[in-house]
Structure formats: structure tokens, C-alpha cells
Design an enzyme around this catalytic site. Sequence first.
Site, PDB file in Angstrom:
ATOM      1  N   LEU A  14       0.832  -1.213   0.000  1.00  0.00           N
ATOM      2  CA  LEU A  14       0.000   0.000   0.000  1.00  0.00           C
ATOM      3  C   LEU A  14       0.864   1.260   0.000  1.00  0.00           C
ATOM      4  O   LEU A  14       0.340   2.370   0.074  1.00  0.00           O
ATOM      5  CB  LEU A  14      -0.926  -0.010   1.216  1.00  0.00           C
ATOM      6  N   SER A  15       2.186   1.086  -0.071  1.00  0.00           N
ATOM      7  CA  SER A  15       3.075   2.255  -0.060  1.00  0.00           C
ATOM      8  C   SER A  15       2.833   3.185  -1.258  1.00  0.00           C
ATOM      9  O   SER A  15       2.800   4.405  -1.084  1.00  0.00           O
ATOM     10  CB  SER A  15       4.538   1.824  -0.022  1.00  0.00           C
TER      11      SER A  15
ATOM     12  N   LYS B  58      16.197  -5.389   3.104  1.00  0.00           N
ATOM     13  CA  LYS B  58      16.502  -4.355   4.089  1.00  0.00           C
ATOM     14  C   LYS B  58      17.950  -4.413   4.608  1.00  0.00           C
ATOM     15  O   LYS B  58      18.518  -3.391   4.972  1.00  0.00           O
ATOM     16  CB  LYS B  58      15.527  -4.435   5.270  1.00  0.00           C
TER      17      LYS B  58
ATOM     18  N   ASN C  58       9.986 -15.465  21.673  1.00  0.00           N
ATOM     19  CA  ASN C  58       9.956 -16.011  20.310  1.00  0.00           C
ATOM     20  C   ASN C  58       9.764 -17.512  20.327  1.00  0.00           C
ATOM     21  O   ASN C  58      10.083 -18.191  21.307  1.00  0.00           O
ATOM     22  CB  ASN C  58      11.249 -15.646  19.572  1.00  0.00           C
ATOM     23  N   ARG C  59       9.201 -17.993  19.224  1.00  0.00           N
ATOM     24  CA  ARG C  59       8.942 -19.433  19.095  1.00  0.00           C
ATOM     25  C   ARG C  59      10.270 -20.193  19.006  1.00  0.00           C
ATOM     26  O   ARG C  59      10.504 -21.143  19.735  1.00  0.00           O
ATOM     27  CB  ARG C  59       8.105 -19.655  17.826  1.00  0.00           C
TER      28      ARG C  59
ATOM     29  N   ASP D 240      11.318   2.387  10.305  1.00  0.00           N
ATOM     30  CA  ASP D 240      10.427   1.379  10.903  1.00  0.00           C
ATOM     31  C   ASP D 240      10.344   1.584  12.415  1.00  0.00           C
ATOM     32  O   ASP D 240       9.270   1.559  13.007  1.00  0.00           O
ATOM     33  CB  ASP D 240      10.947  -0.029  10.618  1.00  0.00           C
TER      34      ASP D 240
HETATM   35  P1  ATR Z   1       9.804  -9.559   9.801  1.00  0.00           P
HETATM   36  O1  ATR Z   1      11.002  -9.113   9.052  1.00  0.00           O
HETATM   37  O2  ATR Z   1       8.511  -8.943   9.365  1.00  0.00           O
HETATM   38  O3  ATR Z   1       9.985  -9.428  11.286  1.00  0.00           O
HETATM   39  P2  ATR Z   1      10.493 -12.360   9.772  1.00  0.00           P
HETATM   40  O4  ATR Z   1      11.927 -11.999   9.816  1.00  0.00           O
HETATM   41  O5  ATR Z   1      10.057 -13.411   8.827  1.00  0.00           O
HETATM   42  O6  ATR Z   1       9.591 -11.104   9.471  1.00  0.00           O
HETATM   43  O7  ATR Z   1      10.063 -12.784  11.258  1.00  0.00           O
HETATM   44  C1  ATR Z   1       8.814 -13.305  11.539  1.00  0.00           C
HETATM   45  C2  ATR Z   1       8.708 -13.667  13.004  1.00  0.00           C
HETATM   46  O8  ATR Z   1       7.418 -14.198  13.212  1.00  0.00           O
HETATM   47  C3  ATR Z   1       9.708 -14.680  13.477  1.00  0.00           C
HETATM   48  O9  ATR Z   1      10.182 -14.350  14.745  1.00  0.00           O
HETATM   49  C4  ATR Z   1       8.875 -15.975  13.567  1.00  0.00           C
HETATM   50  O10 ATR Z   1       9.270 -16.826  14.592  1.00  0.00           O
HETATM   51  P3  ATR Z   1      10.459 -17.916  14.403  1.00  0.00           P
HETATM   52  O11 ATR Z   1      11.722 -17.140  14.675  1.00  0.00           O
HETATM   53  O12 ATR Z   1      10.167 -18.942  15.402  1.00  0.00           O
HETATM   54  O13 ATR Z   1      10.354 -18.410  12.982  1.00  0.00           O
HETATM   55  C5  ATR Z   1       7.519 -15.437  13.925  1.00  0.00           C
HETATM   56  N1  ATR Z   1       6.468 -16.367  13.529  1.00  0.00           N
HETATM   57  C6  ATR Z   1       6.031 -16.661  12.283  1.00  0.00           C
HETATM   58  N2  ATR Z   1       5.036 -17.566  12.322  1.00  0.00           N
HETATM   59  C7  ATR Z   1       4.827 -17.870  13.637  1.00  0.00           C
HETATM   60  C8  ATR Z   1       3.930 -18.727  14.347  1.00  0.00           C
HETATM   61  N3  ATR Z   1       3.007 -19.455  13.705  1.00  0.00           N
HETATM   62  N4  ATR Z   1       4.009 -18.737  15.683  1.00  0.00           N
HETATM   63  C9  ATR Z   1       4.908 -18.008  16.351  1.00  0.00           C
HETATM   64  N5  ATR Z   1       5.801 -17.171  15.742  1.00  0.00           N
HETATM   65  C10 ATR Z   1       5.759 -17.095  14.403  1.00  0.00           C
END
Ligand code: ATR
Length: 522
Positions: free
Chosen positions: A269-270, A317, A399-400, A353
Site C-alpha cells: 500500500l506504499s 533491508k 519467540n517461538r 520502521d
Molecule cells: P519480519 O522481518 O517482518 O519481522 P520475519 O523476519 O520473517 O519477518 O520474522 C517473523 C517472526 O514471526 C519470526 O520471529 C517468527 O518466529 P520464528 O523465529 O520462530 O520463525 C515469527 N512467527 C512466524 N510464524 C509464527 C507462528 N506461527 N508462531 C509463532 N511465531 C511465528
Amino acid sequence: MICIPIISQTNDEALRDIRRSAPAADAIELRMDVIEGGDLPMLVAEAGKASPNVKIIVTCRRPEESLLPSVRTLRDVNKGRTLPAKLLLLEQAVALGVDFVDIEMACGEEAVHRLRSSIRRQKSLTKIIVSWHDIDKTPSFAKLKTIFHACLRVGADLIKIVPYARHREDNLKVLALFAYAKKWNCPLIAMCMGDEGRMSRVLAISLGSVLTFAVLQSGGASAPGQLTVGAMKEFHRLLESDVREYRPEMTIPARPDFVLLGNPVGHSLSPLMHNQALQAMGIEGHYSACCVEDLRAAITGIRGLKMGGASVTIPFKTAVMEFLDDMDDDAAALGAVNTIVNDRGRLTGFNTDWLGLVQAVKDRMEIAGKTFAVLGAGGTARAAVYGLQKEGGRVFLLNRTLEKGQALAGRFGCLFYPLSKIDEIYADCLINTTSVGLYPENEKSPVPASLLNHFEVVADVIYNPLMTRLLRDAEAKGCKIISGLDMFVYQGAGQIQLWTGREAPVALLRETVRERLNQLES
Ligand code: ATR
């Protein structure tokens, strides 16, 4: 402009020096802190008689910021000058219609506001110079930028920053401020005091300083390192003759165009937001999205096409950094660039950001001293942690994937918890930077609704859908919510500020993007 300071010790001597100096200079500065018994109306009138076009600056320097060799006795004279007395004097200068009054940043926002009210009341055209001097040393460039912003915040029309150069390299730090000030659209006077600071006095004008100081004859300096007017004019003549072919006007694009570099970019949408901004701001230019295969070639294109700048999005980035000429300190610290500014072929990387996120949070709550639980460990989480910590927030990262979370937490020195431990976390604000809940998985949320009463404020960086499941649950629990839309618009507004030096119409942009998202959702 070349400005001669009038630092005579008596009113009569000042009248004589004004008669000599005004015709030789573009401006004179009446240093009322050193002219004992100085009669301001008489001095101003004398300047007008000596040279009708000479600009007049009225200054009453704080002793702590002055470095005249003979100032000691004058400082004693000045001792009785309290801030109200100084303000009265500067208000008198405003009433006399002088061109500039100079007040130190250290005098504070209230003092500047009082002067501003006085200018309004008098319907005067006087401009306020907010100044800062260090008579001992030159701080780091990062500190100089902080000082610049502090001057801007108190309400400067022009900013003056003059530290003392101990080494030649100090000149470079101060001169680098001109490129920086241009981005904030605030006129600047900057140079270094001291013999080692001479080169900054000569170069300041060429780099965009509103004025530089010089003396009529050697020996009459108000600060060490000042050159004579004759020497200064000769230097400028030499510089101008050398640089004539490279005048900036010749290379600034008449029609600034901007581009989004990413892959994919189809749903961004930028373009909608930025084109709306350009149109509303009356800037003839266009913003388009480009799906990039070859990043190096795309960057060459920005230079070749003389574009005003670019936005950078996933997955470039970090990768883009190696192709740029310079990086803003925040972008460098963050390790990610989302904005490129093209300044006559020189490309500098910035990151808005974190600014967008911080601004959106600040609209709802204070950051300093508050606790934040940030979910995720990707690029967006990095921007969030950086911005929140920079503003004095205390961050826990969740984080996951443990290794990724621990690595990010380690880099920024914050506590880390596995996402599965979210039930143990309490914080003032929860910020989701994961992709959980992103369209089309609208019904997913990274945090069970039953835990949301652990947080007062809940933010989601996702803006499609506008109301994620997380935000809906949070609202139902009585939490304040912050939508990804605000962050998106603020980061875009930050880009526009960097490209044009002007403020973006944030409310209009928010409505434009919201409308489009509503259409997409319906
Ligand atoms: P961005 O640059 O927008 O931050 P990214 O680098 O892809 O995007 O990071 C996405 C984040 O969302 C990650 O921390 C990812 O967790 P993991 O490090 O465990 O992969 C998190 N993420 C994505 N799907 C997820 C899910 N279903 N449950 C929990 N965390 C999730």
C-alpha cells in the site's frame, strides 16, 4: 553572509565599530553581554544609518558559552544579568525589528516561547537563533545531532552550534551537520572555535551555513580562530571558482520520483500512501513499486534516473546496505535500511520502521520506564526493540524459535523467554511483530485471549486485517490497542520527511490507507 561581531567595551566604541563594520559585512552581531552600558536602540539605529541593508543579530551570551580572551571583567559586568533581564533585552530587540535574536538552548523552551509570543505580538519579522556552544571541546557527531534536535525542539527558526576544535578532525564532525540539518529543513549556522577550527569557518558557507563570522581587522575576534573579512572573501572566491561546475541546483531533480524496492511488492500500500502524500503536499513527482531481481542494478538505477529516493522492503533491508554511500546512525545500529535518500548522487540509508513504531506507541502511552513484551525475532522485532530501548523502555523478547530469540535478545541486552512461557509474562505493553494473524489467517492470534489482561496496551504491527484477532481480543479485555496501520503510516511519514524535509499529512494518509483496507476486507 559574513557577520562581524561587535564586541566593543563601551557604547561609544560600539557606535564607532558599527560605523566601520556595517558597510563591510552582510550582518553584524551586537554582543550586548560585552558592550558595557550598551544602548540597544542607539546601536541599532547607528547600524541602519551606516548600512541600510546590513542584517542585525542581537545576542546576550551566557558567560558559560563565551570565550573572549578579555572576557573576564566583562563576565563580571554580566554577572547581574539574570534570564528575565536578558529576555527583556531580547524582547526590546524584537520591538526594534532586528533581523535575529540569539538565545542559548540552555535558556530553555519557556524562554524561547516567550520570545516567540513577543514576536507575534509585535508582528515582527525577527527570527530566533537557538544557539549552543562548547568552549572546551567538540563532542561526537552523535551528540551534535542530539544537540541539534534539542535546539529544534525548543523552537528555533535557525540553529547555531559552535563547539571548540581541539583537533582538525573536529571540523569534520561539525561540518557533517549541514547535510543532517538539510533533512530536517532547519537553517543552520555551525563552525568550530579555536585555531584548529578555522577550516570550518571557511567551509561553513559553502556547505550551507546561513552565515560565518569574521573580523574587520586581525585581533578583533570574539572567538578564537575568526579570520578577517578580507581573508574570508578571498577563500570564498577561490572555493566558488573551483566548484562552479558542480553547483547543486544543476543536479537536483526537478521532479522527484521515488520507488519501492522489494520482492514481492504487488500488495504493497506504499504507492497509494506516498502518491497521496506527494499530491497533497503539492510535490510534482511519482512513487512506484518495483519488483526487484537484481538489487545492485536497481540501486544504480536510482542514481542514473536521479530519483529522490527509495523505500526498501523484504527481502532487501539488510542486503541493500553494501550498495549505499552512507548510513544514518540508527540504521547502522539496527542493521537494516528501509529508506534511501538520494542527495545529488550520494545515497544514504535510513530506517523509519522503528520511528513509526515508537511514534504509534507514544500516541497511546509513555515509553520511558515502561515494560514491553515483544513477540517475534525477525526484522520488525529488531526495529521494535531498538526503538523502545532508545526511548527508555524495558523490553522482554519472546519467540517461538529459541536460538533466534536468544541471538536478538543478546544483541540488544534484553531478557528472553520462549513464546510458550507467555503466561508468565506481565508488562505495560505487548507488541506482536510475528506474522500470526496476518490475512488470510484472520482468526489466529499469537496470545490466548485469557492472558491479555497481563497487559494494559496491546499493539499489532499487522495492518491487514485492520483489526487482527489479537487486537479484537485485547479490546474485549479492556486493553488500549495500537493498530499496525498507525505504525505503517508513521514509518511512511518518516520517509517523506527524509525525502522532502517536510511533514507529511499523517491524518490524510491514515484515512487513505484505512479506506483501501476496508475495501479489501469487504
Ligand atoms: P519480519 O522481518 O517482518 O519481522 P520475519 O523476519 O520473517 O519477518 O520474522 C517473523 C517472526 O514471526 C519470526 O520471529 C517468527 O518466529 P520464528 O523465529 O520462530 O520463525 C515469527 N512467527 C512466524 N510464524 C509464527 C507462528 N506461527 N508462531 C509463532 N511465531 C511465528
